[in-house]
Design a protein around this motif. Sequence first.
Motif, PDB file in Angstrom:
ATOM      1  N   ARG A 138     -67.362 -14.577  51.573  1.00 46.11           N
ATOM      2  CA  ARG A 138     -67.690 -13.358  52.324  1.00 46.11           C
ATOM      3  C   ARG A 138     -66.464 -12.469  52.486  1.00 46.11           C
ATOM      4  N   ASP A 139     -65.774 -12.285  51.382  1.00 41.87           N
ATOM      5  CA  ASP A 139     -64.580 -11.430  51.372  1.00 41.87           C
ATOM      6  C   ASP A 139     -64.925 -10.030  51.852  1.00 41.87           C
ATOM      7  N   ALA A 140     -66.105  -9.535  51.460  1.00 39.90           N
ATOM      8  CA  ALA A 140     -66.562  -8.219  51.924  1.00 39.90           C
ATOM      9  C   ALA A 140     -68.077  -8.260  52.076  1.00 39.90           C
ATOM     10  N   THR A 141     -68.566  -7.556  53.091  1.00 41.43           N
ATOM     11  CA  THR A 141     -70.004  -7.473  53.369  1.00 41.43           C
ATOM     12  C   THR A 141     -70.322  -6.044  53.782  1.00 41.43           C
ATOM     13  N   VAL A 142     -71.459  -5.537  53.274  1.00 38.08           N
ATOM     14  CA  VAL A 142     -71.864  -4.172  53.610  1.00 38.08           C
ATOM     15  C   VAL A 142     -73.392  -4.118  53.665  1.00 38.08           C
ATOM     16  N   PRO A 143     -73.977  -3.314  54.559  1.00 40.17           N
ATOM     17  CA  PRO A 143     -75.438  -3.189  54.604  1.00 40.17           C
ATOM     18  C   PRO A 143     -75.987  -2.620  53.287  1.00 40.17           C
ATOM     19  N   LEU A 144     -77.178  -3.036  52.930  1.00 37.49           N
ATOM     20  CA  LEU A 144     -77.853  -2.517  51.735  1.00 37.49           C
ATOM     21  C   LEU A 144     -78.464  -1.169  52.094  1.00 37.49           C
ATOM     22  N   THR A 145     -77.578  -0.165  52.194  1.00 38.53           N
ATOM     23  CA  THR A 145     -77.927   1.190  52.612  1.00 38.53           C
ATOM     24  C   THR A 145     -77.130   2.169  51.760  1.00 38.53           C
ATOM     25  N   ASN A 146     -77.758   3.258  51.356  1.00 37.59           N
ATOM     26  CA  ASN A 146     -77.061   4.248  50.541  1.00 37.59           C
ATOM     27  C   ASN A 146     -75.813   4.779  51.246  1.00 37.59           C
ATOM     28  N   GLY A 147     -74.689   4.765  50.545  1.00 37.26           N
ATOM     29  CA  GLY A 147     -73.443   5.286  51.083  1.00 37.26           C
ATOM     30  C   GLY A 147     -72.653   4.319  51.936  1.00 37.26           C
ATOM     31  N   ALA A 148     -73.147   3.106  52.125  1.00 38.51           N
ATOM     32  CA  ALA A 148     -72.435   2.134  52.954  1.00 38.51           C
ATOM     33  C   ALA A 148     -71.177   1.669  52.230  1.00 38.51           C
ATOM     34  N   SER A 149     -70.103   1.455  52.987  1.00 35.42           N
ATOM     35  CA  SER A 149     -68.877   0.904  52.417  1.00 35.42           C
ATOM     36  C   SER A 149     -68.108   0.164  53.509  1.00 35.42           C
ATOM     37  N   ALA A 150     -67.278  -0.778  53.058  1.00 35.05           N
ATOM     38  CA  ALA A 150     -66.469  -1.563  53.986  1.00 35.05           C
ATOM     39  C   ALA A 150     -65.282  -2.133  53.239  1.00 35.05           C
ATOM     40  N   GLY A 151     -64.220  -2.403  53.977  1.00 37.38           N
ATOM     41  CA  GLY A 151     -63.051  -3.056  53.406  1.00 37.38           C
ATOM     42  C   GLY A 151     -63.267  -4.553  53.335  1.00 37.38           C
ATOM     43  N   GLY A 152     -62.461  -5.194  52.498  1.00 41.22           N
ATOM     44  CA  GLY A 152     -62.532  -6.645  52.366  1.00 41.22           C
ATOM     45  C   GLY A 152     -61.432  -7.318  53.162  1.00 41.22           C
ATOM     46  N   GLY A 153     -61.538  -8.621  53.291  1.00 33.09           N
ATOM     47  CA  GLY A 153     -60.558  -9.374  54.061  1.00 33.09           C
ATOM     48  C   GLY A 153     -59.628 -10.213  53.213  1.00 33.09           C
ATOM     49  N   GLY A 154     -59.793 -10.181  51.896  1.00 35.16           N
ATOM     50  CA  GLY A 154     -58.965 -11.001  51.022  1.00 35.16           C
ATOM     51  C   GLY A 154     -58.545 -10.223  49.793  1.00 35.16           C
ATOM     52  N   PHE A 155     -59.200 -10.503  48.669  1.00 36.63           N
ATOM     53  CA  PHE A 155     -58.873  -9.852  47.405  1.00 36.63           C
ATOM     54  C   PHE A 155     -59.595  -8.522  47.214  1.00 36.63           C
ATOM     55  N   VAL A 156     -60.667  -8.300  47.963  1.00 33.47           N
ATOM     56  CA  VAL A 156     -61.449  -7.071  47.837  1.00 33.47           C
ATOM     57  C   VAL A 156     -60.853  -6.000  48.736  1.00 33.47           C
ATOM     58  N   SER A 157     -60.580  -4.848  48.133  1.00 32.65           N
ATOM     59  CA  SER A 157     -60.068  -3.704  48.878  1.00 32.65           C
ATOM     60  C   SER A 157     -61.212  -2.940  49.532  1.00 32.65           C
ATOM     61  N   LYS A 158     -62.282  -2.699  48.731  1.00 30.89           N
ATOM     62  CA  LYS A 158     -63.422  -1.930  49.242  1.00 30.89           C
ATOM     63  C   LYS A 158     -64.686  -2.347  48.518  1.00 30.89           C
TER      64      LYS A 158
END
Length: 163
Positions: A138-158
Amino acid sequence: MKKIALKTSAMRTGAAALLLSSALIVPGAAMAKDVAVTVDMKTYRGPGAYLAVYLVDGSGRYQQTLWVSGRKSKYYRHLKGWARGISSAGGSIDGLTGASVGSGRSLTVRANVADALIDAGYKVVVDASVEDWGDKPRDATVPLTNGASAGGGGFVSKLSVKM
């Protein structure tokens, strides 16, 4: 003769109404939307990352694999959240696979997702693993919604979603 003609006309009208209603209802039940999920990786030293991009429901239970990056399946066990989800769902991989994703690179996954899942509490999750650098469930999690984005906590930046 007229009675037969009326029955035939009524049957044609009924059949036409049934066909029309089926044409309107059936596609609605099977509608899917094209979704683009983009994973931007942080810059790090080391080999390409193995990634699992998958969907979970509102309770966090695994639902569907969208993509797995990294061709050697013996390393999939390091994608811990995804591997547990696959195991609880019967043990079969139901997504597509491709090459691992390198440092500072991006991966865009395109998938058809049922309309019923969009804006309904489902989330896109990315698990990441890099040899000798560790595993990030769960390096990064984001809602399944148009335009949603989030940063990651490990290797994922966005992690971002577009429809």
